[in-house]
Every structure is written in C-alpha cells, then in structure tokens.
Write an enzyme that holds these catalytic residues in place. Structure first.
Site, mmCIF file in Angstrom:
data_model
loop_
_atom_site.group_PDB
_atom_site.id
_atom_site.type_symbol
_atom_site.label_atom_id
_atom_site.label_comp_id
_atom_site.label_asym_id
_atom_site.label_seq_id
_atom_site.Cartn_x
_atom_site.Cartn_y
_atom_site.Cartn_z
ATOM 1 N NE ARG A 128 52.657 -73.657 18.658
ATOM 2 C CZ ARG A 128 52.445 -74.211 17.467
ATOM 3 N NH1 ARG A 128 51.222 -74.356 17.013
ATOM 4 N NH2 ARG A 128 53.461 -74.608 16.720
ATOM 5 C CD GLU B 119 65.198 -59.969 17.046
ATOM 6 O OE1 GLU B 119 63.983 -59.701 17.015
ATOM 7 O OE2 GLU B 119 65.864 -59.962 18.083
ATOM 8 C CE LYS C 79 65.875 -64.652 12.142
ATOM 9 N NZ LYS C 79 66.555 -64.576 13.448
#
Ligand SMILES: [Zn+2]
Length: 305
Positions: free
Chosen positions: A185, A3, A72
C-alpha cells in the site's frame, strides 16, 4: 470503540476467571444480540429467528475452556463442541462478578456524571450464570455488538474471522513482514493504512494516532515517502504503543470498562488522541486534527514531520 489493547484486556481478565466454570443458565434479555452459526449476523437473524432460545438451551451444562481472541473478536471456547464469539463493536462490555461481588455498584461510562449502577441494568442484554453463583454480564448501550455460538467445526468458516492481517503483538509480526505490508500500500495515507484490519489486525482511531506520534510522522504521509529510519520507528511504535496500552488495561474513552468494572488507564497518557486544541506534552505546540476518510486524526504539527 474497543481496539486491540481493550479486547486483549478483556481476554486476559476473563481467562482465569472463567476457566472450568460450568454454565447453569443463560438469560437472553434482547434476542437480536445473539445468533448461532458461522454466517454473517444479518443472514443468521433472517434465517433463525428463535436463535436466542436455542442459544441459551445449547449452553446449559457447558464448561468453559480457554478464552482468547483473534483481532477484536473474543473467543470463549467451551470444553464440548462449541465456542462463543463475542464482538464488542462500539459499546459492548463483558463484566464478571463472583458471587460475593454481585451487590457491587460500578460506573458503566468513563464520564464524571456516570451514575453508580447495579448489574443487570437496562443496558444488560445477556447474562451467564455459573454453577458457583458467579455471573458474566454482556452490556451494550448502543447494541451494535453481538454474541454468536458456533461449533468448533464451524469456527474456521466464520466470516468475521477471515481476511485479517497479522496480529501486531505476535512474534511472527516482524519488521520484514511489516515492510512487505507497507510495500503493498505504498500510496495509502498512513492513518488509513494503520486503520485497515486487512493489513494489520486490531488498530483503530486511538492507537493509530498514538503510533504515528511515536513514529514522528504525520498521518497523511505515505509508505513510499518513509525513510528507512521512519519505517523502523513506525514498526517499533506499533509494538510499543499497543503493548504499553495492554499494560495499562486499555483506554477507557467512552464506554470501555474492564471485566472487573474498573477503567483502563491508558487514556490518561494519550499524547495526541482526543487532545486537539491542547498543548503537545513534548513540545508545547497546539495539537491539530484533520479528517481522514471520515475518521478524525490528531497529530502534533511540530513533533511529527
Ligand atoms: Zn509536539
């Protein structure tokens, strides 16, 4: 799976080591691991079957500039017109040995019985050789990762570099920015919210668990149920946990190892990730786990509300 803290660790370690190194030769031992151009990997594989030969040829004589990352994706910029993009996906490893370290033996997996091996070994798929005798090895046990060569002009069109949310460790990622993302969201479960790279870049299963523990909120809570204090804690958790993990060179769970061949040590201080059934380090309760859209989330049923 690496990550943000693991990828950042790779970038920070490789940057000073690779800077100004001149590529003498590139050996691609498994053709499908490399591609050329900004399109998606599957398209590039179909349309350019000799990419592994051209990849190696284009790189000879090139000098490394900066090493950076976006989300990433590792970006090894060359001083000419090219950049090498590296995505480690599940089990990719970039390991760098100076000439005098080449005989070194390392453990490629952070499990007790992982044997000491020399590089290259059977999971090594690409080898960069520099003119000073040092080498950069790309290992990938499960072969989901890749290296892509693009020109500087193509870089803005690279599919995998588009549509990412902000970099959480960037100064521009402020509480105000975070609140706006939360509002977008408001009904999402926080576990899934944190895992969505389009909202915030680089957070996966490990750090979403640890951030939610820090924020003292359960993974199925939603943004609209958060008190102002909880929002603040969640924001602070994202910054603190990721920065702390970078300081500890990431978490070596499974296959992540540093370019030096050493392990990251953040895994030793995980509070909840991978600890279901064990005692909470804070309150002593048993850590629980639950599936969220196929991903396992671990949490403390007492510390997290
Ligand atoms: Zn607890």
């Amino acid at each position: 799976m690496p990550e943000l803290p693991e990828v950042e660790t790779v970038v920070r370690e490789l940057r000073p080591k690779l800077k100004n190194k001149k590529i003498k030769a590139v050996r691609v031992l498994m053709g499908k691991m490399v591609a050329m151009g900004p399109a998606t990997l599957s398209n590039l594989r179909k349309t350019h079957p000799t990419a592994h030969l051209d990849f190696a040829k284009a790189l000879v004589g090139q000098k490394v500039g900066n090493v950076s990352r976006r989300a990433k994706m590792i970006i090894i910029d060359l001083q000419g017109k090219y950049a090498i993009l590296v995505h480690l996906k599940m089990t990719g490893q970039l390991i760098y040995f100076a000439k005098k370290e080449l005989a070194k033996q390392i453990q490629l997996f952070n499990i007790e019985k992982s044997p000491l091996v020399h590089l290259p070994n059977k999971s090594t798929h690409v080898i960069f050789e520099f003119t000073d005798g040092s080498k950069l090895f790309y290992n990938d046990f499960r072969q989901f990762g890749y290296l892509k060569l693009v020109t500087d002009k193509e870089l803005p069109n690279v599919k995998e570099l588009q549509n990412y949310g902000p970099e959480p460790l960037d100064k521009k990622f402020t509480f105000q920015v975070f609140e706006k993302i939360l509002a977008r969201r408001s009904n999402a479960k926080l576990k899934q919210f944190l895992l969505d790279p389009n909202l915030i870049a680089g957070i996966g299963n490990i750090y979403s668990d640890e951030i939610l523990f820090y924020a003292k909120v359960r993974p199925w809570r939603t943004p609209k149920t958060l008190s102002p204090k909880e929002k603040q804690r969640l924001f602070k958790g994202i910054k603190m946990i990721l920065a702390d993990a970078v300081k500890h060179y990431g978490s070596s769970v499974g296959d992540f190892i540093r370019p030096s061949g050493d392990w990251g040590t953040y895994g030793l201080i995980h509070k909840v990730y991978g600890r279901a059934g064990e005692k909470c380090k804070v309150c002593g309760s048993i850590i629980k786990s639950m599936k969220f859209n196929g991903r396992t989330g671990s949490f403390c049923p007492v510390c997290q509300k």
